[in-house]
Design an enzyme around this catalytic site. Sequence first.
Site, short mmCIF file in Angstrom:
data_model
loop_
_atom_site.label_atom_id
_atom_site.label_comp_id
_atom_site.label_asym_id
_atom_site.label_seq_id
_atom_site.Cartn_x
_atom_site.Cartn_y
_atom_site.Cartn_z
N ASP A 68 -51.79 53.43 -31.45
CA ASP A 68 -53.16 53.69 -30.98
C ASP A 68 -53.13 54.93 -30.08
OD1 ASP A 68 -52.72 53.03 -28.18
OD2 ASP A 68 -52.68 50.92 -28.75
N CYS A 123 -52.51 67.81 -53.77
CA CYS A 123 -51.73 67.45 -54.97
C CYS A 123 -52.25 66.22 -55.70
CB CYS A 123 -50.26 67.26 -54.61
SG CYS A 123 -49.93 65.69 -53.75
N ARG A 146 -57.95 48.68 -38.60
CA ARG A 146 -57.32 48.80 -37.28
C ARG A 146 -57.80 50.06 -36.55
NH1 ARG A 146 -51.14 48.45 -38.31
NH2 ARG A 146 -51.07 48.74 -36.07
N THR A 179 -43.53 45.18 -24.55
CA THR A 179 -42.87 45.27 -25.85
C THR A 179 -41.92 44.09 -26.03
OG1 THR A 179 -41.36 46.52 -27.27
CG2 THR A 179 -41.21 46.98 -24.91
N ASN A 224 -43.95 42.19 -18.68
CA ASN A 224 -44.36 41.51 -19.90
C ASN A 224 -45.07 40.22 -19.52
OD1 ASN A 224 -44.20 40.00 -22.55
ND2 ASN A 224 -43.06 41.85 -23.10
N HIS A 270 -43.60 56.00 -33.20
CA HIS A 270 -43.97 55.38 -34.49
C HIS A 270 -45.19 56.03 -35.13
CE1 HIS A 270 -41.60 51.51 -33.20
NE2 HIS A 270 -40.81 52.52 -33.55
N TYR A 296 -55.19 49.48 -42.40
CA TYR A 296 -55.08 50.53 -41.37
C TYR A 296 -56.46 51.06 -40.97
CZ TYR A 296 -50.04 50.57 -41.11
OH TYR A 296 -48.74 50.20 -40.85
C1 BJW Z 1 -48.01 41.64 -23.07
C2 BJW Z 1 -49.34 41.41 -23.00
C3 BJW Z 1 -49.96 41.84 -21.84
C4 BJW Z 1 -48.77 40.68 -24.85
N1 BJW Z 1 -49.25 42.43 -20.89
N2 BJW Z 1 -47.31 42.22 -22.11
C5 BJW Z 1 -33.07 44.26 -41.15
C6 BJW Z 1 -33.83 44.53 -42.27
C7 BJW Z 1 -34.62 45.69 -42.36
C8 BJW Z 1 -34.64 46.60 -41.32
C9 BJW Z 1 -33.88 46.31 -40.20
C10 BJW Z 1 -33.09 45.16 -40.13
N3 BJW Z 1 -32.45 45.15 -38.92
C11 BJW Z 1 -32.83 46.26 -38.24
C12 BJW Z 1 -33.69 46.98 -39.01
C13 BJW Z 1 -34.30 48.27 -38.63
C14 BJW Z 1 -35.76 48.09 -38.27
C15 BJW Z 1 -35.89 46.98 -37.24
O1 BJW Z 1 -35.62 47.18 -36.08
N4 BJW Z 1 -36.34 45.80 -37.62
C16 BJW Z 1 -36.44 44.68 -36.70
C17 BJW Z 1 -37.72 43.92 -36.94
C18 BJW Z 1 -35.22 43.82 -36.85
N5 BJW Z 1 -36.20 49.37 -37.76
C19 BJW Z 1 -36.64 50.32 -38.57
O2 BJW Z 1 -36.74 50.12 -39.77
C20 BJW Z 1 -36.93 51.66 -37.96
N6 BJW Z 1 -36.31 52.67 -38.69
C21 BJW Z 1 -35.01 52.77 -38.81
O3 BJW Z 1 -34.22 51.99 -38.28
O4 BJW Z 1 -34.62 53.81 -39.59
C22 BJW Z 1 -33.27 53.99 -39.94
C23 BJW Z 1 -33.23 55.20 -40.82
C24 BJW Z 1 -32.52 56.31 -40.42
C25 BJW Z 1 -32.48 57.44 -41.25
C26 BJW Z 1 -33.17 57.44 -42.45
C27 BJW Z 1 -33.91 56.34 -42.83
C28 BJW Z 1 -33.94 55.21 -42.01
C29 BJW Z 1 -38.41 51.95 -38.03
C30 BJW Z 1 -39.19 51.03 -37.16
C31 BJW Z 1 -40.67 51.35 -37.32
C32 BJW Z 1 -41.51 50.30 -36.64
N7 BJW Z 1 -42.85 50.45 -37.06
C33 BJW Z 1 -43.85 49.52 -36.57
C34 BJW Z 1 -45.14 49.69 -37.39
C35 BJW Z 1 -45.89 50.95 -37.00
C36 BJW Z 1 -47.15 51.08 -37.76
C37 BJW Z 1 -48.13 49.97 -37.49
O5 BJW Z 1 -48.44 49.65 -36.32
O6 BJW Z 1 -48.63 49.41 -38.46
O7 BJW Z 1 -44.09 49.75 -35.18
S1 BJW Z 1 -43.27 47.81 -36.58
C38 BJW Z 1 -44.06 47.35 -35.11
O8 BJW Z 1 -43.08 46.95 -34.12
C39 BJW Z 1 -44.76 48.61 -34.58
C40 BJW Z 1 -44.47 48.51 -33.12
O9 BJW Z 1 -44.55 49.79 -32.53
C41 BJW Z 1 -43.08 47.91 -33.07
C42 BJW Z 1 -42.74 47.26 -31.78
O10 BJW Z 1 -43.57 46.18 -31.52
P1 BJW Z 1 -44.05 45.90 -30.02
O11 BJW Z 1 -44.79 47.06 -29.51
O12 BJW Z 1 -42.89 45.44 -29.24
O13 BJW Z 1 -45.14 44.74 -30.24
P2 BJW Z 1 -44.94 43.19 -30.41
O14 BJW Z 1 -46.18 42.66 -31.01
O15 BJW Z 1 -43.66 42.84 -31.07
O16 BJW Z 1 -44.78 42.65 -28.92
C43 BJW Z 1 -45.83 42.67 -27.99
C44 BJW Z 1 -45.23 42.32 -26.64
O17 BJW Z 1 -46.24 42.44 -25.68
C45 BJW Z 1 -44.70 40.89 -26.56
O18 BJW Z 1 -43.45 40.91 -25.89
C46 BJW Z 1 -45.74 40.17 -25.71
O19 BJW Z 1 -45.17 39.13 -24.92
C47 BJW Z 1 -46.24 41.30 -24.85
N8 BJW Z 1 -47.59 41.15 -24.35
N9 BJW Z 1 -49.77 40.79 -24.20
C48 BJW Z 1 -47.90 42.59 -21.10
N10 BJW Z 1 -51.31 41.66 -21.67
#
Ligand code: BJW
Length: 283
Positions: free
Chosen positions: A128, A175, A94, A213, A238, A143, A91
């Site tokens: 970010d 703590c 990053r 996304t 996208n 997030h 982190y």
């Molecule tokens: C371009 C481009 C250009 C490129 N122009 N486009 C099975 C097992 C375990 C968990 C789960 C499961 N099924 C479902 C879950 C739940 C889970 C989940 O959804 N998992 C999936 C992977 C299946 N979700 C969670 O766990 C969430 N919490 C939850 O559900 O809680 C329930 C709860 C309730 C009550 C109590 C307790 C719990 C939490 C999700 C948190 C996500 N966190 C992250 C990390 C953040 C910190 C970090 O950055 O290190 O967030 S994961 C990661 O994914 C990050 C992002 O914000 C998020 C989304 O990713 P994003 O932004 O879409 O990026 P990419 O890389 O995937 O895509 C980039 C896109 O850009 C692509 O489409 C490219 O084509 C495009 N692109 N260049 C335009 N120039």
Amino acid sequence: MVRPDLILEQRRVASPPTSEPQTRAEALAIAARALRSAEHVCVLTGAGISAESGVPTFRDAQTGMWANFSAQQLATPQAFADHPHRVWHWYAARREAVRAAQPNPAHAALVLLAARVSHCTLVTQNVDDLHQRAGSRDVVALHGSLMRARCSAGCIGSTEPDDTVTTRAPNCTACGALLRPDVVWFGEALPPQQFETARSAAVACDLFLSVGTSNVVAPAASLPWLAASHGATVIVVNSTMEGQRQGPSVLPLEGPAGVMLPRLVEAAFAGKRTRQREQQGGQ
Ligand code: BJW
């Protein structure tokens, strides 16, 4: 019982697509018309919007000393429990990359968009701070923030991490437990107020703009379809439409966000005064 299709009919829909656009120029023109007539726009951004600023997307393969790890493996409570210093170091690296990066034309286009429409809600999955540095206000961050840390035992609120030592997770000054990044990891709940704001905006908007996304991470991924089910048009910007959901209310705009968003906003609002100027009755 009230028929859902009648509820949708009663909603003002922002010029929904009438037929399949044939070319990118046609798709842009149709999307621009929809955007121009929208009253409430809800924007959801993901890592792709920052890609042209040089910030790797979440699902990009990692490079350098992190090449043997996937981001999905590092962004979990379990990874931090097992290897807190490794996760902290990742982190910190990053954070350094984000500090060196600058907002790009896609971030700037969203600032302009907010000034042009009556109501704009900007929701981001990104950790970010490029939207804020571009000048966007009231960003709904689902997030958390890469630029903040908090006590892993939960005793203090968010704090700015001291990055003079980046290879070890520091201890909480209150703590003694380890500090952790103030982000939402897999399996953790999103900040409830932020998610409620995003959900309400998705329900209320007449146009939903999904930018850079993969739309795979719940619950953020549900927002465009929630909006569509309440009658909104969904524009998807996208670099690739592979894996993106399609549907009658979806307008795909394929291309880099830094190119497509400025074009879209320009095409929609060329000649239209900003909200501020309208309110002032200015020239
Ligand atoms: C371009 C481009 C250009 C490129 N122009 N486009 C099975 C097992 C375990 C968990 C789960 C499961 N099924 C479902 C879950 C739940 C889970 C989940 O959804 N998992 C999936 C992977 C299946 N979700 C969670 O766990 C969430 N919490 C939850 O559900 O809680 C329930 C709860 C309730 C009550 C109590 C307790 C719990 C939490 C999700 C948190 C996500 N966190 C992250 C990390 C953040 C910190 C970090 O950055 O290190 O967030 S994961 C990661 O994914 C990050 C992002 O914000 C998020 C989304 O990713 P994003 O932004 O879409 O990026 P990419 O890389 O995937 O895509 C980039 C896109 O850009 C692509 O489409 C490219 O084509 C495009 N692109 N260049 C335009 N120039």
